[in-house]
Design a protein around this motif. Structure first.
Motif, PDB file in Angstrom:
ATOM      1  N   ILE A  16       0.865  -1.179   0.000  1.00 21.55           N
ATOM      2  CA  ILE A  16       0.000   0.000   0.000  1.00 21.55           C
ATOM      3  C   ILE A  16       0.905   1.233   0.000  1.00 21.55           C
ATOM      4  O   ILE A  16       1.747   1.371   0.875  1.00 21.55           O
ATOM      5  CB  ILE A  16      -0.890   0.051   1.257  1.00 21.55           C
ATOM      6  CG1 ILE A  16      -1.749  -1.207   1.375  1.00 21.55           C
ATOM      7  CG2 ILE A  16      -1.781   1.296   1.227  1.00 21.55           C
ATOM      8  CD1 ILE A  16      -2.515  -1.295   2.690  1.00 21.55           C
ATOM      9  N   PRO A  17       0.745   2.106  -0.993  1.00 26.94           N
ATOM     10  CA  PRO A  17       1.621   3.281  -1.087  1.00 26.94           C
ATOM     11  C   PRO A  17       1.397   4.241   0.083  1.00 26.94           C
ATOM     12  O   PRO A  17       0.271   4.368   0.557  1.00 26.94           O
ATOM     13  CB  PRO A  17       1.198   3.943  -2.397  1.00 26.94           C
ATOM     14  CG  PRO A  17       0.220   3.043  -3.042  1.00 26.94           C
ATOM     15  CD  PRO A  17      -0.266   2.069  -2.036  1.00 26.94           C
ATOM     16  N   ALA A  18       2.445   4.904   0.516  1.00 23.51           N
ATOM     17  CA  ALA A  18       2.297   5.946   1.534  1.00 23.51           C
ATOM     18  C   ALA A  18       1.385   7.028   0.992  1.00 23.51           C
ATOM     19  O   ALA A  18       1.430   7.355  -0.185  1.00 23.51           O
ATOM     20  CB  ALA A  18       3.662   6.520   1.881  1.00 23.51           C
ATOM     21  N   GLY A  19       0.543   7.564   1.835  1.00 20.55           N
ATOM     22  CA  GLY A  19      -0.384   8.603   1.403  1.00 20.55           C
ATOM     23  C   GLY A  19      -1.676   8.038   0.853  1.00 20.55           C
ATOM     24  O   GLY A  19      -2.556   8.772   0.429  1.00 20.55           O
ATOM     25  N   LYS A  20      -1.765   6.706   0.867  1.00 20.30           N
ATOM     26  CA  LYS A  20      -3.000   6.060   0.421  1.00 20.30           C
ATOM     27  C   LYS A  20      -3.469   5.085   1.496  1.00 20.30           C
ATOM     28  O   LYS A  20      -2.691   4.677   2.359  1.00 20.30           O
ATOM     29  CB  LYS A  20      -2.756   5.300  -0.884  1.00 20.30           C
ATOM     30  CG  LYS A  20      -2.571   6.205  -2.087  1.00 20.30           C
ATOM     31  CD  LYS A  20      -3.913   6.793  -2.507  1.00 20.30           C
ATOM     32  CE  LYS A  20      -3.750   7.689  -3.745  1.00 20.30           C
ATOM     33  NZ  LYS A  20      -5.056   8.249  -4.143  1.00 20.30           N
ATOM     34  N   VAL A  21      -4.728   4.709   1.414  1.00 16.11           N
ATOM     35  CA  VAL A  21      -5.270   3.721   2.344  1.00 16.11           C
ATOM     36  C   VAL A  21      -6.129   2.723   1.568  1.00 16.11           C
ATOM     37  O   VAL A  21      -6.493   2.964   0.422  1.00 16.11           O
ATOM     38  CB  VAL A  21      -6.155   4.388   3.422  1.00 16.11           C
ATOM     39  CG1 VAL A  21      -5.349   5.291   4.317  1.00 16.11           C
ATOM     40  CG2 VAL A  21      -7.306   5.138   2.779  1.00 16.11           C
ATOM     41  N   THR A  22      -6.435   1.618   2.199  1.00 18.19           N
ATOM     42  CA  THR A  22      -7.361   0.672   1.589  1.00 18.19           C
ATOM     43  C   THR A  22      -8.198   0.042   2.699  1.00 18.19           C
ATOM     44  O   THR A  22      -8.054   0.395   3.863  1.00 18.19           O
ATOM     45  CB  THR A  22      -6.626  -0.395   0.756  1.00 18.19           C
ATOM     46  OG1 THR A  22      -7.573  -1.094  -0.041  1.00 18.19           O
ATOM     47  CG2 THR A  22      -5.883  -1.360   1.646  1.00 18.19           C
ATOM     48  N   THR A  23      -9.069  -0.874   2.336  1.00 13.91           N
ATOM     49  CA  THR A  23     -10.003  -1.414   3.331  1.00 13.91           C
ATOM     50  C   THR A  23      -9.825  -2.914   3.516  1.00 13.91           C
ATOM     51  O   THR A  23      -9.250  -3.608   2.672  1.00 13.91           O
ATOM     52  CB  THR A  23     -11.460  -1.159   2.907  1.00 13.91           C
ATOM     53  OG1 THR A  23     -11.799  -2.044   1.835  1.00 13.91           O
ATOM     54  CG2 THR A  23     -11.667   0.274   2.470  1.00 13.91           C
ATOM     55  N   TYR A  24     -10.324  -3.388   4.627  1.00 17.62           N
ATOM     56  CA  TYR A  24     -10.253  -4.816   4.940  1.00 17.62           C
ATOM     57  C   TYR A  24     -10.949  -5.629   3.845  1.00 17.62           C
ATOM     58  O   TYR A  24     -10.442  -6.649   3.390  1.00 17.62           O
ATOM     59  CB  TYR A  24     -10.921  -5.093   6.285  1.00 17.62           C
ATOM     60  CG  TYR A  24     -10.318  -4.326   7.424  1.00 17.62           C
ATOM     61  CD1 TYR A  24      -9.168  -4.776   8.052  1.00 17.62           C
ATOM     62  CD2 TYR A  24     -10.891  -3.133   7.851  1.00 17.62           C
ATOM     63  CE1 TYR A  24      -8.599  -4.056   9.098  1.00 17.62           C
ATOM     64  CE2 TYR A  24     -10.335  -2.412   8.902  1.00 17.62           C
ATOM     65  CZ  TYR A  24      -9.187  -2.875   9.514  1.00 17.62           C
ATOM     66  OH  TYR A  24      -8.635  -2.153  10.532  1.00 17.62           O
ATOM     67  N   GLY A  25     -12.101  -5.160   3.449  1.00 15.81           N
ATOM     68  CA  GLY A  25     -12.881  -5.892   2.461  1.00 15.81           C
ATOM     69  C   GLY A  25     -12.194  -5.981   1.108  1.00 15.81           C
ATOM     70  O   GLY A  25     -12.200  -7.028   0.468  1.00 15.81           O
ATOM     71  N   LEU A  26     -11.592  -4.881   0.677  1.00 18.99           N
ATOM     72  CA  LEU A  26     -10.909  -4.883  -0.620  1.00 18.99           C
ATOM     73  C   LEU A  26      -9.698  -5.795  -0.587  1.00 18.99           C
ATOM     74  O   LEU A  26      -9.397  -6.490  -1.566  1.00 18.99           O
ATOM     75  CB  LEU A  26     -10.487  -3.458  -0.992  1.00 18.99           C
ATOM     76  CG  LEU A  26     -11.635  -2.510  -1.341  1.00 18.99           C
ATOM     77  CD1 LEU A  26     -11.116  -1.096  -1.560  1.00 18.99           C
ATOM     78  CD2 LEU A  26     -12.350  -3.007  -2.586  1.00 18.99           C
ATOM     79  N   ILE A  27      -9.001  -5.809   0.545  1.00 20.75           N
ATOM     80  CA  ILE A  27      -7.844  -6.698   0.673  1.00 20.75           C
ATOM     81  C   ILE A  27      -8.297  -8.149   0.609  1.00 20.75           C
ATOM     82  O   ILE A  27      -7.710  -8.966  -0.100  1.00 20.75           O
ATOM     83  CB  ILE A  27      -7.106  -6.428   1.996  1.00 20.75           C
ATOM     84  CG1 ILE A  27      -6.446  -5.049   1.966  1.00 20.75           C
ATOM     85  CG2 ILE A  27      -6.062  -7.503   2.244  1.00 20.75           C
ATOM     86  CD1 ILE A  27      -5.879  -4.622   3.304  1.00 20.75           C
ATOM     87  N   ALA A  28      -9.367  -8.434   1.343  1.00 20.29           N
ATOM     88  CA  ALA A  28      -9.888  -9.804   1.360  1.00 20.29           C
ATOM     89  C   ALA A  28     -10.267 -10.233  -0.053  1.00 20.29           C
ATOM     90  O   ALA A  28      -9.976 -11.352  -0.481  1.00 20.29           O
ATOM     91  CB  ALA A  28     -11.100  -9.892   2.282  1.00 20.29           C
ATOM     92  N   ARG A  29     -10.886  -9.321  -0.778  1.00 17.09           N
ATOM     93  CA  ARG A  29     -11.304  -9.635  -2.144  1.00 17.09           C
ATOM     94  C   ARG A  29     -10.097  -9.896  -3.037  1.00 17.09           C
ATOM     95  O   ARG A  29     -10.053 -10.873  -3.778  1.00 17.09           O
ATOM     96  CB  ARG A  29     -12.124  -8.468  -2.708  1.00 17.09           C
ATOM     97  CG  ARG A  29     -12.818  -8.812  -3.994  1.00 17.09           C
ATOM     98  CD  ARG A  29     -13.568  -7.630  -4.557  1.00 17.09           C
ATOM     99  NE  ARG A  29     -12.658  -6.563  -5.004  1.00 17.09           N
ATOM    100  CZ  ARG A  29     -13.056  -5.401  -5.510  1.00 17.09           C
ATOM    101  NH1 ARG A  29     -14.340  -5.143  -5.609  1.00 17.09           N
ATOM    102  NH2 ARG A  29     -12.178  -4.502  -5.888  1.00 17.09           N
TER     103      ARG A  29
END
Length: 109
Positions: A16-29
């Motif tokens: 995951i790039p610095a300055g960005k975020v993601t979600t548990y669900g998207l990672i799981a997918r």
DNA sequence: TCTTTGACGCTGA
DNA sequence: ATCAGCGCCAAAG
């Protein structure tokens, strides 16, 4: 076929790039099990002493910092995000959508 | 073993 | 917009 999911999750979180975020669900997918969002949190919890894993860049689908209580101090997660340029207000990322990074397995090798 | 508890997310009222 | 209910599955007691 076992531990495969965890391995993928860790690989994704690490890129995951610095300055960005993601979600548990998207990672799981992206890791191949869309309905295992809870497991992602569980895995990160076990990895919290591993500095290779930027767990502070993972939030829930609403951009809320639900994992903040699992860091050394409750404010650490927000502090890290803010220091990367992500605005956090009341345990929530402001303009969440514009900071969202969508993980794709083939993207991070 | 059985029950409860989550760093979650979707659906329906 | 808000809220309860459910599916998910590993861990702890």
């Amino acid at each position: 076929m076992n531990g495969d999911f965890e391995e993928k999750v860790l690989r994704i979180v690490k890129c995951i790039p610095a300055g960005k975020v993601t979600t548990y669900g998207l990672i799981a997918r992206a890791a191949g099990n869309e309905s295992a969002a809870r497991m992602v949190g569980w895995i990160l919890n076990r990895m919290k002493f591993n500095p290779e894993i930027p767990a502070h860049r993972v939030v829930n689908r609403n951009g809320m910092l639900t994992g903040k209580w699992h860091f050394e101090t409750p404010d650490l997660m927000a502090s890290l995000l803010i220091s990367e340029g992500i605005p956090v207000k009341n345990d929530r990322i402001d303009r969440f959508k514009s900071y969202l990074w969508i993980p794709e397995l083939n993207h991070c090798e």
